[in-house]
Motif scaffolding. Structure first.
Motif, short mmCIF file in Angstrom:
data_model
loop_
_atom_site.label_atom_id
_atom_site.label_comp_id
_atom_site.label_asym_id
_atom_site.label_seq_id
_atom_site.Cartn_x
_atom_site.Cartn_y
_atom_site.Cartn_z
N ILE A 205 -5.71 -10.00 10.73
CA ILE A 205 -4.65 -11.01 11.49
C ILE A 205 -3.98 -11.82 10.77
CG2 ILE A 205 -4.36 -12.36 13.66
CD1 ILE A 205 -6.44 -10.64 15.11
N SER A 206 -2.57 -11.93 10.66
CA SER A 206 -1.89 -13.14 9.92
C SER A 206 -0.57 -13.04 10.15
CB SER A 206 -2.33 -13.03 8.48
OG SER A 206 -1.68 -14.08 7.68
N GLN A 207 0.02 -13.87 10.77
CA GLN A 207 1.43 -13.69 11.00
C GLN A 207 2.16 -13.77 9.73
OE1 GLN A 207 2.98 -13.11 13.88
NE2 GLN A 207 4.80 -12.88 12.63
N ALA A 208 1.81 -14.59 8.71
CA ALA A 208 2.53 -14.77 7.38
C ALA A 208 2.46 -13.45 6.83
CB ALA A 208 1.61 -15.73 6.63
N LEU A 209 1.26 -12.67 6.71
CA LEU A 209 1.14 -11.42 6.18
C LEU A 209 2.21 -10.47 6.72
CD1 LEU A 209 -0.33 -9.68 3.99
CD2 LEU A 209 -2.30 -9.18 5.62
N THR A 211 4.93 -10.95 8.53
CA THR A 211 6.28 -11.26 7.95
C THR A 211 6.49 -10.94 6.59
OG1 THR A 211 6.22 -13.20 9.63
CG2 THR A 211 7.92 -13.08 7.66
N GLU A 212 5.65 -11.12 5.68
CA GLU A 212 5.78 -10.93 4.35
C GLU A 212 5.86 -9.29 3.95
OE1 GLU A 212 3.17 -11.04 0.12
OE2 GLU A 212 2.66 -12.40 2.00
N LEU A 213 5.26 -8.59 4.60
CA LEU A 213 5.31 -7.11 4.49
C LEU A 213 6.35 -6.49 5.04
CD1 LEU A 213 1.43 -5.90 5.13
CD2 LEU A 213 2.46 -6.47 3.04
N LEU A 214 6.89 -6.93 6.24
CA LEU A 214 7.97 -6.50 6.93
C LEU A 214 9.32 -6.88 5.87
CD1 LEU A 214 9.05 -4.78 9.14
CD2 LEU A 214 9.30 -6.91 10.52
N LYS A 215 9.46 -8.10 5.55
CA LYS A 215 10.61 -8.63 4.80
C LYS A 215 10.76 -8.03 3.45
CE LYS A 215 12.87 -12.96 3.49
NZ LYS A 215 12.88 -14.47 3.59
N VAL A 219 7.21 -2.65 5.61
CA VAL A 219 6.06 -2.04 6.20
C VAL A 219 5.49 -3.04 7.32
CG1 VAL A 219 3.47 -1.57 6.06
CG2 VAL A 219 5.09 -1.12 4.04
N ALA A 220 5.47 -2.15 8.42
CA ALA A 220 5.31 -2.93 9.68
C ALA A 220 3.68 -2.96 9.92
CB ALA A 220 5.82 -2.45 11.00
N LEU A 221 2.85 -4.23 9.94
CA LEU A 221 1.61 -4.05 10.00
C LEU A 221 1.13 -4.35 11.46
CD1 LEU A 221 -1.29 -4.60 8.79
CD2 LEU A 221 -1.02 -6.84 8.51
N HIS A 222 0.22 -3.56 12.19
CA HIS A 222 -0.16 -3.61 13.47
C HIS A 222 -1.43 -3.83 13.57
CE1 HIS A 222 3.90 -2.41 15.08
NE2 HIS A 222 3.87 -1.48 14.01
N THR A 223 -1.97 -4.72 14.32
CA THR A 223 -3.44 -5.11 14.51
C THR A 223 -3.69 -5.26 15.93
OG1 THR A 223 -3.26 -7.65 14.03
CG2 THR A 223 -3.60 -6.13 12.09
N ARG A 224 -4.69 -5.19 16.26
CA ARG A 224 -5.30 -5.46 17.76
C ARG A 224 -5.64 -7.08 17.87
NH1 ARG A 224 -9.78 -1.22 19.95
NH2 ARG A 224 -8.33 0.32 19.91
N LEU A 225 -5.16 -7.66 19.02
CA LEU A 225 -5.31 -9.29 19.19
C LEU A 225 -6.73 -9.49 19.76
CD1 LEU A 225 -2.06 -9.80 20.78
CD2 LEU A 225 -2.47 -10.02 18.58
N ARG A 226 -7.01 -10.78 19.15
CA ARG A 226 -8.53 -11.42 19.76
C ARG A 226 -8.33 -11.79 21.08
NH1 ARG A 226 -8.36 -14.08 14.41
NH2 ARG A 226 -9.59 -13.06 13.10
N LYS A 227 -9.35 -11.91 21.84
CA LYS A 227 -9.22 -12.19 23.13
C LYS A 227 -8.64 -13.57 23.64
CE LYS A 227 -13.69 -9.75 24.27
NZ LYS A 227 -15.13 -9.72 24.66
N MET A 229 -5.88 -14.75 22.30
CA MET A 229 -4.53 -14.73 21.49
C MET A 229 -3.74 -14.16 22.51
SD MET A 229 -5.35 -13.43 17.60
CE MET A 229 -3.56 -13.57 17.18
N LYS A 230 -2.44 -14.47 22.59
CA LYS A 230 -1.38 -14.07 23.21
C LYS A 230 -0.26 -13.19 22.37
CE LYS A 230 -1.51 -17.80 26.69
NZ LYS A 230 -0.65 -19.03 27.32
N CYS A 231 0.16 -12.26 23.24
CA CYS A 231 0.90 -11.21 22.52
C CYS A 231 2.33 -11.91 22.44
CB CYS A 231 1.06 -10.00 22.86
SG CYS A 231 1.94 -8.75 22.17
N ALA A 232 3.02 -12.36 21.45
CA ALA A 232 4.36 -12.71 21.37
C ALA A 232 5.19 -11.65 21.39
CB ALA A 232 4.45 -13.76 20.14
N VAL A 233 5.19 -10.55 20.83
CA VAL A 233 6.25 -9.45 21.03
C VAL A 233 5.49 -8.15 21.90
CG1 VAL A 233 7.28 -7.91 19.43
CG2 VAL A 233 6.85 -10.30 18.73
N PRO A 234 6.18 -7.62 22.39
CA PRO A 234 5.71 -6.52 23.57
C PRO A 234 5.18 -5.32 22.29
CG PRO A 234 7.56 -7.25 24.47
CD PRO A 234 7.51 -8.04 23.17
#
Length: 304
Positions: A205-209, A211-215, A219-227, A229-234
């Motif tokens: 889990i890393s928002q910077a990672l 963004t970096e992989l996608l830009k 590559v779109a990195l998908h991970t499960r969220l911790r309890k 954490m709130k999902c910013a993107v559906p």
């Protein structure tokens, strides 16, 4: 696959590479240069392809100890196939000679990216925790680390596989390395190409990672969220399905440890540790049946 078919495949591979006679006649380790004692470089009756075949065949067998396999299957029952096989101690001295070719052979056996990939890491213990302070073999390389299963002393093996269970990338780091840092290092190499979606556990889990992989690498990195954490993107239903099927890489790791035997605490040389690890990965890549995701009429099903 029997040992004859394995030898033919390995020998054909060795024929495509340049000879390494000059490399074998020079000291392989820096500390050997200027050694006061005369270093011997005795010739061996085994070809390099035969050494590689024996090492890979052990990891494809049901033996748990290499000494038992070599003395029984090679020296006793395999005299017709390897008439010039040396004793066990001499063969252990010859194992480092095959490391360079084994790594190249593993690289050629890596799979191709299908757009759906899974990444994870697993620990490789080199000794028990209570012996960590007196351990010498990997004193300069191993480190104390922690996983969800607890503390350990050794290395981390990082893996990326596709939806058919084929290995796409393998990395080795000390036990205290961050999984996200290892994943960043993977994308710095031009030898590997990855595209599509990459599914991982909460350790990545890393928002910077993301963004970096996608830009930079699309590559779109998908991970499960911790309890907490709130999902910013559906999350799409398809991505949520693949996150639940991330157990495929857990099955790959399980087979690597329990069938290919990439982990044990009896190593007495860092080079032979690498030989054992690479041969185990090669043995897995040669399995006719691997864990995979097979699309059927309904949702995807995990099979082994």
């Amino acid at each position: 696959m029997n040992i004859l078919e394995l030898f033919c495949d390995v020998d054909d591979f060795c024929q495509t590479l340049p000879p390494v006679h000059l490399w074998l006649t020079k000291p392989a380790l820096p500390e050997q240069v200027g050694h006061s004692r005369q270093l011997r470089n005795r010739p061996t009756g085994l070809y390099l392809s035969e050494i590689m075949t024996i090492l890979i065949a052990f990891h494809q067998s049901s033996y748990r100890h290499f000494k038992a396999y070599y003395t029984t299957e090679i020296l006793e029952h395999g005299k017709a196939d390897f008439p010039k096989a040396p004793n066990y101690s001499r063969f252990v001295e010859l194992m480092p000679r095959a490391l360079l070719h084994l790594v190249t052979y593993l690289y050629r056996r890596l799979g191709t990216c299908t757009g759906i990939s899974f990444v994870d890491s697993t620990k490789l213990d080199v000794c028990r925790l209570k012996r960590m302070n007196t351990h010498r073999v990997f004193k300069e390389n191993a480190a104390l680390g922690k996983t969800s299963m607890g503390w350990f002393y050794g290395f981390k093996l990082h893996l990326i596989c596709n939806d058919t269970g084929e290995l796409l990338w393998v990395g080795l780091t000390p036990g205290n390395a961050d999984d996200r840092t290892a994943l960043r290092d993977f994308f710095q190499h031009d030898l590997f190409s990855l595209f599509g979606k990459l599914f991982a556990d909460r350790g990545y889990i890393s928002q910077a990672l993301v963004t970096e992989l996608l830009k930079e690498h699309q590559v779109a990195l998908h991970t499960r969220l911790r309890k907490n954490m709130k999902c910013a993107v559906p999350v799409l239903s398809e991505d949520a399905l693949f996150l639940r099927k991330r157990a495929i890489i857990e099955s790959v790791i399980d087979q690597l440890k329990n069938i290919s035997q990439i982990e044990h605490s009896r190593h007495r040389s860092p080079v032979n540790f690498m030989v054992n690890l690479v041969c185990g990965l090669i043995a897995y890549s040669r399995q006719p049946k691997k864990p995979s995701l097979i699309p059927e009429a309904g949702p995807l099903k995990l099979v082994a």
